[in-house]
Motif scaffolding. Structure first.
Motif, PDB file in Angstrom:
ATOM      1  N   ALA A 147       0.816  -1.216   0.000  1.00  0.00           N
ATOM      2  CA  ALA A 147       0.000   0.000   0.000  1.00  0.00           C
ATOM      3  C   ALA A 147       0.849   1.265   0.000  1.00  0.00           C
ATOM      4  O   ALA A 147       0.401   2.312  -0.459  1.00  0.00           O
ATOM      5  CB  ALA A 147      -0.938  -0.002   1.201  1.00  0.00           C
ATOM      6  N   PHE A 148       2.086   1.194   0.473  1.00  0.00           N
ATOM      7  CA  PHE A 148       2.949   2.378   0.524  1.00  0.00           C
ATOM      8  C   PHE A 148       3.725   2.579  -0.779  1.00  0.00           C
ATOM      9  O   PHE A 148       4.384   3.587  -0.967  1.00  0.00           O
ATOM     10  CB  PHE A 148       3.921   2.267   1.717  1.00  0.00           C
ATOM     11  CG  PHE A 148       4.673   3.539   2.001  1.00  0.00           C
ATOM     12  CD1 PHE A 148       4.005   4.696   2.368  1.00  0.00           C
ATOM     13  CD2 PHE A 148       6.044   3.582   1.891  1.00  0.00           C
ATOM     14  CE1 PHE A 148       4.695   5.873   2.629  1.00  0.00           C
ATOM     15  CE2 PHE A 148       6.761   4.751   2.149  1.00  0.00           C
ATOM     16  CZ  PHE A 148       6.069   5.900   2.514  1.00  0.00           C
ATOM     17  N   ARG A 149       3.613   1.663  -1.714  1.00  0.00           N
ATOM     18  CA  ARG A 149       4.446   1.704  -2.925  1.00  0.00           C
ATOM     19  C   ARG A 149       4.266   2.961  -3.749  1.00  0.00           C
ATOM     20  O   ARG A 149       5.193   3.410  -4.413  1.00  0.00           O
ATOM     21  CB  ARG A 149       4.201   0.484  -3.793  1.00  0.00           C
ATOM     22  CG  ARG A 149       2.874   0.490  -4.509  1.00  0.00           C
ATOM     23  CD  ARG A 149       2.738  -0.696  -5.451  1.00  0.00           C
ATOM     24  NE  ARG A 149       1.402  -0.817  -5.953  1.00  0.00           N
ATOM     25  CZ  ARG A 149       0.924  -0.107  -6.963  1.00  0.00           C
ATOM     26  NH1 ARG A 149       1.675   0.764  -7.581  1.00  0.00           N
ATOM     27  NH2 ARG A 149      -0.332  -0.275  -7.348  1.00  0.00           N
ATOM     28  N   THR A 150       3.081   3.567  -3.737  1.00  0.00           N
ATOM     29  CA  THR A 150       2.858   4.764  -4.547  1.00  0.00           C
ATOM     30  C   THR A 150       3.605   5.976  -4.005  1.00  0.00           C
ATOM     31  O   THR A 150       3.728   6.980  -4.690  1.00  0.00           O
ATOM     32  CB  THR A 150       1.355   5.094  -4.649  1.00  0.00           C
ATOM     33  OG1 THR A 150       0.844   5.325  -3.341  1.00  0.00           O
ATOM     34  CG2 THR A 150       0.603   3.957  -5.327  1.00  0.00           C
ATOM     35  N   ARG A 175       7.808  -5.575  -8.171  1.00  0.00           N
ATOM     36  CA  ARG A 175       7.379  -6.568  -7.190  1.00  0.00           C
ATOM     37  C   ARG A 175       6.424  -5.949  -6.175  1.00  0.00           C
ATOM     38  O   ARG A 175       5.453  -6.575  -5.746  1.00  0.00           O
ATOM     39  CB  ARG A 175       8.603  -7.166  -6.491  1.00  0.00           C
ATOM     40  CG  ARG A 175       8.259  -8.193  -5.446  1.00  0.00           C
ATOM     41  CD  ARG A 175       9.501  -8.717  -4.770  1.00  0.00           C
ATOM     42  NE  ARG A 175       9.172  -9.709  -3.776  1.00  0.00           N
ATOM     43  CZ  ARG A 175      10.014 -10.134  -2.849  1.00  0.00           C
ATOM     44  NH1 ARG A 175      11.252  -9.672  -2.822  1.00  0.00           N
ATOM     45  NH2 ARG A 175       9.629 -11.032  -1.977  1.00  0.00           N
ATOM     46  N   CYS A 176       6.706  -4.717  -5.774  1.00  0.00           N
ATOM     47  CA  CYS A 176       5.877  -4.034  -4.784  1.00  0.00           C
ATOM     48  C   CYS A 176       4.448  -3.820  -5.284  1.00  0.00           C
ATOM     49  O   CYS A 176       3.514  -3.739  -4.486  1.00  0.00           O
ATOM     50  CB  CYS A 176       6.501  -2.697  -4.411  1.00  0.00           C
ATOM     51  SG  CYS A 176       8.171  -2.842  -3.742  1.00  0.00           S
ATOM     52  N   ALA A 177       4.277  -3.715  -6.595  1.00  0.00           N
ATOM     53  CA  ALA A 177       2.951  -3.497  -7.180  1.00  0.00           C
ATOM     54  C   ALA A 177       2.116  -4.771  -7.219  1.00  0.00           C
ATOM     55  O   ALA A 177       0.890  -4.700  -7.260  1.00  0.00           O
ATOM     56  CB  ALA A 177       3.090  -2.936  -8.584  1.00  0.00           C
ATOM     57  N   THR A 178       2.770  -5.913  -7.181  1.00  0.00           N
ATOM     58  CA  THR A 178       2.027  -7.162  -7.345  1.00  0.00           C
ATOM     59  C   THR A 178       1.987  -8.053  -6.111  1.00  0.00           C
ATOM     60  O   THR A 178       1.073  -8.855  -5.959  1.00  0.00           O
ATOM     61  CB  THR A 178       2.631  -7.989  -8.499  1.00  0.00           C
ATOM     62  OG1 THR A 178       3.999  -8.260  -8.218  1.00  0.00           O
ATOM     63  CG2 THR A 178       2.506  -7.247  -9.820  1.00  0.00           C
ATOM     64  N   GLU A 179       2.969  -7.927  -5.234  1.00  0.00           N
ATOM     65  CA  GLU A 179       3.082  -8.835  -4.096  1.00  0.00           C
ATOM     66  C   GLU A 179       2.988  -8.071  -2.773  1.00  0.00           C
ATOM     67  O   GLU A 179       3.769  -7.164  -2.519  1.00  0.00           O
ATOM     68  CB  GLU A 179       4.431  -9.555  -4.174  1.00  0.00           C
ATOM     69  CG  GLU A 179       4.599 -10.663  -3.179  1.00  0.00           C
ATOM     70  CD  GLU A 179       5.949 -11.350  -3.337  1.00  0.00           C
ATOM     71  OE1 GLU A 179       6.502 -11.766  -2.302  1.00  0.00           O
ATOM     72  OE2 GLU A 179       6.451 -11.444  -4.474  1.00  0.00           O
ATOM     73  N   LEU A 180       2.024  -8.453  -1.954  1.00  0.00           N
ATOM     74  CA  LEU A 180       1.849  -7.833  -0.645  1.00  0.00           C
ATOM     75  C   LEU A 180       2.971  -8.296   0.281  1.00  0.00           C
ATOM     76  O   LEU A 180       3.136  -9.496   0.506  1.00  0.00           O
ATOM     77  CB  LEU A 180       0.492  -8.232  -0.053  1.00  0.00           C
ATOM     78  CG  LEU A 180       0.147  -7.658   1.308  1.00  0.00           C
ATOM     79  CD1 LEU A 180      -0.047  -6.156   1.221  1.00  0.00           C
ATOM     80  CD2 LEU A 180      -1.110  -8.322   1.849  1.00  0.00           C
ATOM     81  N   PRO A 181       3.775  -7.380   0.818  1.00  0.00           N
ATOM     82  CA  PRO A 181       4.846  -7.803   1.730  1.00  0.00           C
ATOM     83  C   PRO A 181       4.274  -8.252   3.074  1.00  0.00           C
ATOM     84  O   PRO A 181       3.331  -7.656   3.579  1.00  0.00           O
ATOM     85  CB  PRO A 181       5.714  -6.558   1.885  1.00  0.00           C
ATOM     86  CG  PRO A 181       4.826  -5.418   1.550  1.00  0.00           C
ATOM     87  CD  PRO A 181       3.791  -5.936   0.603  1.00  0.00           C
ATOM     88  N   VAL A 182       4.837  -9.306   3.621  1.00  0.00           N
ATOM     89  CA  VAL A 182       4.411  -9.805   4.921  1.00  0.00           C
ATOM     90  C   VAL A 182       5.437  -9.392   5.967  1.00  0.00           C
ATOM     91  O   VAL A 182       6.596  -9.134   5.652  1.00  0.00           O
ATOM     92  CB  VAL A 182       4.244 -11.344   4.915  1.00  0.00           C
ATOM     93  CG1 VAL A 182       3.136 -11.752   3.962  1.00  0.00           C
ATOM     94  CG2 VAL A 182       5.537 -12.027   4.551  1.00  0.00           C
ATOM     95  N   LEU A 183       4.997  -9.327   7.212  1.00  0.00           N
ATOM     96  CA  LEU A 183       5.931  -9.029   8.298  1.00  0.00           C
ATOM     97  C   LEU A 183       6.943 -10.156   8.408  1.00  0.00           C
ATOM     98  O   LEU A 183       6.567 -11.331   8.483  1.00  0.00           O
ATOM     99  CB  LEU A 183       5.200  -8.896   9.635  1.00  0.00           C
ATOM    100  CG  LEU A 183       4.574  -7.554   9.959  1.00  0.00           C
ATOM    101  CD1 LEU A 183       3.789  -7.651  11.260  1.00  0.00           C
ATOM    102  CD2 LEU A 183       5.593  -6.451  10.034  1.00  0.00           C
ATOM    103  N   ARG A 184       8.209  -9.805   8.383  1.00  0.00           N
ATOM    104  CA  ARG A 184       9.269 -10.805   8.533  1.00  0.00           C
ATOM    105  C   ARG A 184      10.378 -10.209   9.371  1.00  0.00           C
ATOM    106  O   ARG A 184      10.520  -8.988   9.461  1.00  0.00           O
ATOM    107  CB  ARG A 184       9.787 -11.255   7.163  1.00  0.00           C
ATOM    108  CG  ARG A 184      10.366 -10.142   6.334  1.00  0.00           C
ATOM    109  CD  ARG A 184      10.584 -10.577   4.889  1.00  0.00           C
ATOM    110  NE  ARG A 184      11.035  -9.472   4.091  1.00  0.00           N
ATOM    111  CZ  ARG A 184      12.295  -9.128   3.917  1.00  0.00           C
ATOM    112  NH1 ARG A 184      13.261  -9.819   4.486  1.00  0.00           N
ATOM    113  NH2 ARG A 184      12.621  -8.098   3.166  1.00  0.00           N
TER     114      ARG A 184
END
Length: 110
Positions: free
Chosen positions: A60-63, A71-80
């Motif tokens: 959601a912050f990619r814009t 990758r940021c536009a297609t894959e939701l990052p998970v907490l790691r």
């Protein structure tokens, strides 16, 4: 949190000493200063704020993120876990670590 999602979770001292998510860095850099002439301001991302009712795909912050890529536009990052901090960013290891005072940009009055 950004648009209802946790983007970084860390002990208070670690979070303020070296924020790992670009949104956390932006938040900490926007801390008000008591003397207006001495204020530092973070660079304001050149985009509109996304709607929480219709968030962007992927991160959601990619814009508004200077590190975003395809990758940021297609894959939701998970907490790691990245060096003792839980961070939801595909590029957390590559983003320069900054203390609160290091990533602020000097504001120049015109």
């Amino acid at each position: 949190m950004y648009l209802g999602r946790i983007v970084e979770l860390a002990p208070k001292a670690a979070l303020f000493a070296a924020p790992r998510h670009p949104y956390t860095q932006l938040l900490l850099a926007s801390e008000p200063r008591p003397v207006p002439e001495a204020r530092d301001r973070p660079p304001v991302p050149p985009s509109e704020l996304p709607s929480p009712l219709d968030p962007p795909s992927g991160c959601a912050f990619r814009t508004r993120c200077p590190f975003a890529d395809a990758r940021c536009a297609t894959e939701l990052p998970v907490l790691r876990q990245v060096a003792g901090t839980a961070v939801a960013c595909h590029h957390a290891e590559l983003i320069p670590l900054h203390s609160q005072s290091q990533f602020q940009v000097r504001h120049v009055r015109n």
